[in-house]
Design an enzyme around this catalytic site. Structure first.
Site, PDB file in Angstrom:
ATOM      1  CE  LYS A 172       6.469   7.357   5.913  1.00  0.00           C
ATOM      2  NZ  LYS A 172       7.228   7.189   7.149  1.00  0.00           N
ATOM      3  N   GLY A 230      -2.454   0.431   3.716  1.00  0.00           N
ATOM      4  CA  GLY A 230      -2.441   0.098   2.281  1.00  0.00           C
ATOM      5  C   GLY A 230      -3.746   0.474   1.599  1.00  0.00           C
ATOM      6  CD  GLU A 247       3.755  -7.254  -2.370  1.00  0.00           C
ATOM      7  OE1 GLU A 247       3.261  -8.047  -1.553  1.00  0.00           O
ATOM      8  OE2 GLU A 247       3.698  -7.414  -3.597  1.00  0.00           O
ATOM      9  CB  CYS A 281       4.815  -9.670   5.303  1.00  0.00           C
ATOM     10  SG  CYS A 281       6.269  -9.717   4.260  1.00  0.00           S
ATOM     11  CD  GLU A 381       0.456  -8.943   9.305  1.00  0.00           C
ATOM     12  OE1 GLU A 381       0.053  -7.775   9.264  1.00  0.00           O
ATOM     13  OE2 GLU A 381       1.360  -9.381   8.565  1.00  0.00           O
TER      14      GLU A 381
END
Ligand code: NAD
Length: 479
Positions: A172, A230, A247, A281, A381
């Site tokens: 996906k 995640g 990740e 990232c 982030e």
């Protein structure tokens, strides 16, 4: 406009819904129409992957090599066209898009070779006459869930090892960038991959992603994306005792010591923080600078930023493309506002919304100075072209500040001192360490991943990928 369909059991299949893939450099430009699966269609894709699993797990390694190498060759031969599609759907510059397509080809090529190199071990037993063999077997059906910021490289670095080691796949891609994933599906089908071995299901995370997580027929899930999603993926996988690899985000430090080469440090900082619109990232979002070089470094960074052209990703001369969409632009602007209201922090350059010839999500890269590591702009982030400078007095304070973060993906230092470089390599709490190099930009044949809140489970890429995509069997035999 043609509808791009899902690939299920070797058939191109429409879902109940469709989305328009919009160019972030020009929102009037529709890149293509892409179908969206529902939960039922996702379950069909999983069933197709399960049905293909037995024979693919026992396939000839030369067959796997040939298919992966054919895919690598086609991606490389079409890297300009695929790089253009990538730049058009994601907003990375054309040069970056072509580079990423080339990297996807290198990854397929690497795992084509690995298909022929899968080895086991044979050991003597402590029991007389008994032989012990340690082998690696495929996991079975792998669910792959990918983010929007590397639309071809991240799918490649999950698909290639999954297929190389004899697994079947349900993939996906991110809803924002289905184009590159669809192109890989098309390439793999034409490369001769048997029906059902690779299945593409485009659509929403809350629908298609959830259906992958809910299925008992998915044996392992490899996810790249935000920390929030995640964690949810990890919880769902734990409920089913399923192998998982995550990740996630970063808040990567780049330390600049007084003895650094100023030109190298500025190049590393500007490239690492702002190229690919800061949407990496591994972006160097915290620039930790020793006081002796601080002012010169900040001035030189601003000079460099002034020379960078922010414009249509596919235009000649553009250094920085647009932000990927309105939602990410709102997030970036919100953090710039948060930074402006922090005590003492100074917006030294940029941070304004820009108008260009086409309606797009253009943002002037933003550099904050006089920040401290406890500010929100240094802890969370942002995932956009926003970087901060933190002034420190010496190496020890720089290292402590670099490590004082919930993340641990990539960590960099610019210095001419072997002593500090060696110490940093040893003590940086990150999965990847860069000396006199930007924190972003990695090789395709070596492990990729991080620590703390950035990663969970085995590493991706290189030979280390076998840890996730295979399971170990120990056999005892008395002949
Ligand atoms: P995201 O978490 O929003 O989405 C990632 C994927 O998860 C998408 O395909 C999405 O549709 C899917 N998803 C969303 N909800 C889901 C659900 N409930 N169940 C299953 N799947 C679901 O992340 P994003 O915005 O696409 O990507 C940006 C993030 O990715 C950043 O945090 C960035 O740091 C991270 N990232 C990490 C790496 C790395 O290797 N560490 C690489 C690239 C990007």
């Amino acid at each position: 406009m043609d509808l791009h369909q899902n690939l299920i059991g070797g058939e191109w299949t429409s879902g109940p819904d469709a989305s328009e893939n919009i160019n972030p450099s020009n929102t009037d430009d529709v890149v293509g129409r892409y179908t969206r699966a529902d939960a039922e269609q996702t379950r069909q894709a999983i069933a197709a992957a399960k049905a293909a699993s037995y024979s693919w797990a026992r396939s000839n390694p030369m067959q796997r090599h040939n298919i992966l190498q054919a895919a690598a060759n086609e991606i490389m031969a079409r890297s300009k066209e695929l790089g253009d599609l990538l730049a058009r759907e994601e907003g990375k510059t054309l040069a970056e898009g072509i580079g990423e397509a080339g990297r996807a080809a290198q990854i397929f090529s690497f795992f084509a070779g690995e298909a022929l190199r899968l080895a086991g071990e044979k050991l003597p037993s402590i029991r007389p006459g008994v032989e012990i063999e340690i082998t690696r077997e495929p996991m079975g059906v792998i669910g792959l869930i990918t983010p929007w910021n590397f639309p071809i490289a991240i799918p490649a670095w999950k698909i290639a090892p999954a297929l190389c080691y004899g697994n079947t796949v349900v993939m996906k891609p991110a809803d924002l960038v289905p184009g590159c994933a669809w192109a890989i599906a098309d390439i793999l089908k034409r490369a001769g991959l048997p029906d059902g071995v690779f299945n593409l299901v485009m659509g929403r995370g809350s629908v298609v992603g959830e259906a992958i997580l809910d299925s008992r027929d998915v044996d392992a899930v490899s996810f790249t994306g935000s920390v929030g999603t995640g964690k949810h993926v990890a919880m769902k996988c734990a409920e089913n005792m399923r192998k998982v690899q995550l990740e996630m985000g970063g808040k990567n430090p780049l330390v600049v010591l007084d003895d650094a080469n100023l030109g190298i440090a500025v190049d590393c900082a500007v490239n690492g923080a702002f190229f690919s619109t800061g949407q990496r990232c591994t972006a160097s979002s915290r620039l930790i600078v020793q006081e002796g070089i601080h002012d010169k470094f900040v001035d030189a960074c601003i000079e460099k930023l002034k020379s960078l052209v922010v414009d249509d990703a596919r235009k000649d001369g553009t250094h920085i493309g647009p932000v990927v969409d309105q939602k990410q632009l709102d997030t970036d602007m919100n953090y710039i506002e948060i930074g402006r209201t922090e005590d003492n922090a100074k917006l030294a350059w940029g941070g304004e919304r820009l108008n260009r010839g086409t309606p797009g999500f253009y943002l002037q890269p933003a550099l904050f100075t006089e920040t401290t590591n406890d500010m929100r702009i240094n802890r969370e982030e942002i995932f956009g072209p926003v970087a901060t400078v933190i002034r420190v007095k010496d190496y020890d304070e720089a290292l402590a500040t670099a490590n004082d973060t919930p993340f641990g993906l990539s960590s960099g230092i610019c210095t001419s001192s072997l002593k500090y470089a060696s110490d940093f390599k040893r003590n940086a709490e990150a999965g990847m360490v860069m000396v006199n190099l930007p924190t972003a930009g990695v090789d395709p044949h070596v492990p990729f991943g991080g620590r703390k809140g950035s990663s969970y489970g085995p590493r991706e890429q290189g030979r280390y990928a076998a840890e996730f995509y295979t399971t170990v069997k120990t056999s005892y035999l008395l002949p």
